[in-house]
Design a protein around this motif. Structure first.
Motif, short mmCIF file in Angstrom:
data_model
loop_
_atom_site.label_atom_id
_atom_site.label_comp_id
_atom_site.label_asym_id
_atom_site.label_seq_id
_atom_site.Cartn_x
_atom_site.Cartn_y
_atom_site.Cartn_z
N PRO A 25 0.80 -1.23 0.00
CA PRO A 25 0.00 0.00 0.00
C PRO A 25 0.83 1.28 0.00
CG PRO A 25 0.16 -0.85 2.22
CD PRO A 25 0.89 -1.84 1.34
N ARG A 26 0.16 2.36 -0.27
CA ARG A 26 0.69 3.71 -0.08
C ARG A 26 -0.47 4.53 0.45
NH1 ARG A 26 5.18 6.69 -1.25
NH2 ARG A 26 4.86 8.87 -1.73
N PRO A 27 -0.38 5.12 1.64
CA PRO A 27 0.81 5.20 2.47
C PRO A 27 1.23 3.82 2.97
CG PRO A 27 -1.07 6.18 3.62
CD PRO A 27 -1.53 5.82 2.25
N PRO A 28 2.50 3.72 3.38
CA PRO A 28 3.05 2.43 3.80
C PRO A 28 2.34 1.86 5.02
CG PRO A 28 4.78 4.10 3.61
CD PRO A 28 3.48 4.81 3.49
N ALA A 47 23.05 -7.01 14.91
CA ALA A 47 21.64 -7.05 15.30
C ALA A 47 21.07 -8.40 14.91
CB ALA A 47 20.87 -5.93 14.61
N GLU A 48 20.18 -8.91 15.76
CA GLU A 48 19.51 -10.18 15.47
C GLU A 48 18.20 -10.19 16.23
OE1 GLU A 48 20.60 -14.86 14.94
OE2 GLU A 48 21.89 -13.65 16.23
N THR A 49 17.12 -10.58 15.53
CA THR A 49 15.81 -10.55 16.17
C THR A 49 14.81 -11.46 15.47
OG1 THR A 49 14.14 -9.05 17.09
CG2 THR A 49 14.83 -8.63 14.82
N THR A 50 13.77 -11.79 16.20
CA THR A 50 12.54 -12.37 15.65
C THR A 50 11.36 -11.51 16.11
OG1 THR A 50 12.34 -13.86 17.54
CG2 THR A 50 13.42 -14.74 15.55
N ARG A 51 11.65 -10.26 16.54
CA ARG A 51 10.63 -9.34 17.06
C ARG A 51 10.63 -8.01 16.31
NH1 ARG A 51 11.41 -7.62 22.37
NH2 ARG A 51 13.59 -7.35 21.87
N ALA A 52 10.83 -8.06 15.02
CA ALA A 52 10.96 -6.84 14.23
C ALA A 52 9.61 -6.29 13.78
CB ALA A 52 11.82 -7.10 13.00
N MET A 53 9.68 -5.09 13.26
CA MET A 53 8.56 -4.47 12.55
C MET A 53 9.02 -4.34 11.10
SD MET A 53 6.38 -3.93 15.00
CE MET A 53 5.18 -2.81 14.32
N ARG A 54 8.08 -4.31 10.19
CA ARG A 54 8.45 -4.05 8.80
C ARG A 54 7.50 -3.06 8.19
NH1 ARG A 54 7.19 -8.94 4.58
NH2 ARG A 54 4.94 -8.92 4.81
N ILE A 55 8.05 -2.28 7.27
CA ILE A 55 7.27 -1.30 6.50
C ILE A 55 7.10 -1.87 5.10
CG2 ILE A 55 7.39 0.96 5.35
CD1 ILE A 55 6.75 1.42 8.18
N LEU A 56 5.86 -1.85 4.63
CA LEU A 56 5.53 -2.29 3.27
C LEU A 56 4.99 -1.09 2.53
CD1 LEU A 56 3.69 -5.61 4.20
CD2 LEU A 56 6.12 -5.25 3.69
N GLU A 57 5.65 -0.72 1.43
CA GLU A 57 5.26 0.44 0.64
C GLU A 57 5.35 0.09 -0.84
OE1 GLU A 57 6.38 5.15 -0.07
OE2 GLU A 57 7.53 3.99 1.38
N LYS A 89 6.58 9.03 8.21
CA LYS A 89 7.11 8.63 9.52
C LYS A 89 7.72 9.77 10.32
CE LYS A 89 9.43 5.37 7.38
NZ LYS A 89 8.94 5.39 6.02
N GLY A 90 8.14 10.85 9.67
CA GLY A 90 8.71 11.98 10.39
C GLY A 90 10.21 12.12 10.15
N ILE A 91 10.92 12.66 11.14
CA ILE A 91 12.35 12.96 11.02
C ILE A 91 13.17 11.74 11.47
CG2 ILE A 91 14.23 14.43 11.84
CD1 ILE A 91 12.08 16.64 12.21
N TRP A 111 19.09 3.79 10.54
CA TRP A 111 18.31 4.97 10.88
C TRP A 111 17.18 4.57 11.82
CZ3 TRP A 111 17.69 2.30 6.44
CH2 TRP A 111 16.40 1.96 6.03
N SER A 112 16.65 5.59 12.51
CA SER A 112 15.54 5.36 13.44
C SER A 112 14.72 6.63 13.56
CB SER A 112 16.08 4.93 14.81
OG SER A 112 16.86 5.96 15.38
N TYR A 113 13.59 6.51 14.24
CA TYR A 113 12.68 7.65 14.47
C TYR A 113 12.46 7.79 15.96
CZ TYR A 113 11.85 7.28 9.49
OH TYR A 113 12.02 7.24 8.14
N ALA A 114 13.02 8.82 16.58
CA ALA A 114 12.83 9.06 18.01
C ALA A 114 11.43 9.57 18.30
CB ALA A 114 13.87 10.07 18.51
N ASN A 115 10.84 10.30 17.35
CA ASN A 115 9.50 10.85 17.52
C ASN A 115 8.69 10.64 16.24
OD1 ASN A 115 9.76 12.16 20.22
ND2 ASN A 115 11.41 13.22 19.16
N PRO A 116 8.34 9.39 15.95
CA PRO A 116 7.59 9.14 14.71
C PRO A 116 6.19 9.74 14.77
CG PRO A 116 7.67 7.16 16.05
CD PRO A 116 8.54 8.19 16.74
N THR A 117 5.60 9.87 13.61
CA THR A 117 4.22 10.36 13.54
C THR A 117 3.27 9.35 14.19
OG1 THR A 117 3.88 9.32 11.39
CG2 THR A 117 4.69 11.62 11.39
#
Length: 173
Positions: A25-28, A47-57, A89-91, A111-117
Motif C-alpha cells: 500500500p501507499r501510504p506504507p 543485530a539479530e531478532t525475531t521481534r521486528a517491525m516491517r514497513i511495506l510500501e 514517519k517523520g524525522i 536509521w531510526s525515528y525518536a519521535n515518529p508520527t
C-alpha cells in the motif's frame, strides 16, 4: 494468485509465498514480523531478532526495523552527518557503526525515528539497517540483496518480487 490486502488489513501471499511489492500500500503499512533477521559486519553480529517491525510500501522491498534491545547499541553512535524527513514517519536520525575498537567507522548504516508520527508510533527507537552499508543482512537464513540506489533501505529476498524503485530512472515512480 498475487498477495492482496485482506479484510483485516494484512496481506495474502500468492500460491508460491512470494509477495509483489506492487501489491503493497501507499501510504506504507507497518506490521510486526516474526522472521529471523540478522545483520553482520566485520564478522560481528550487530543485530539479530525475531521481534521486528516491517514497513511495506508500493514499489519497495520490505524495510525491517529491529527493536533496540536486539541491537548491539554499544557498537553504534548517533551520526552527525545526516538527517532526513519522511512524509509518513517523520524525522529520521542516522547511526554510525564501529565494530572493532580503533577500526574504521561505517557512516549512516542505520536509521531510526525518536519521535515518529502517530501512525508509526510502534517504530519509536527501532533501527533499520541499509543492506549495502554492512557486510551481510539475512532474512530466515537467506542473505538479502540491497534495494537499488543509495537512498532506500529495503531488503530483497526470494520472498518478494519487483521491479523495485531505487535504480536509475525509477525515482519518478
Amino acid at each position: 494468485m498475487e498477495r492482496r490486502e485482506n479484510i483485516d488489513g494484512g496481506m495474502e501471499e500468492d500460491a508460491s509465498g512470494v509477495e509483489s511489492v506492487w501489491d503493497y500500500p501507499r501510504p506504507p503499512r507497518l506490521e510486526a514480523t516474526g522472521r529471523h533477521l540478522r545483520v553482520v559486519h566485520a564478522g560481528v553480529v550487530v543485530a539479530e531478532t525475531t521481534r521486528a517491525m516491517r514497513i511495506l510500501e508500493t514499489s519497495h522491498p520490505p524495510v525491517y526495523y529491529f527493536p533496540p534491545g536486539d541491537v548491539a547499541m554499544k557498537l553504534l553512535r548517533e551520526s552527525r552527518t545526516r538527517g532526513t524527513f519522511c512524509e509518513f514517519k517523520g524525522i529520521a536520525s542516522y547511526w554510525d557503526l564501529m565494530v572493532k575498537e580503533g577500526g574504521s567507522l561505517s557512516l549512516g548504516v542505520a536509521w531510526s525515528y525518536a519521535n515518529p508520527t502517530r501512525s508509526y508510533l510502534d517504530l519509536k527507537d527501532y533501527l533499520a539497517f541499509y543492506a549495502n552499508r554492512v557486510d551481510e543482512c539475512w532474512v530466515d537464513g537467506e542473505r538479502v540483496v540491497p534495494q537499488p540506489g543509495d537512498f532506500y533501505g529495503g531488503w530483497i529476498s526470494s520472498q518478494v518480487k519487483g521491479p523495485f524503485k531505487g535504480a536509475p530512472g525509477t525515482l519518478g515512480w
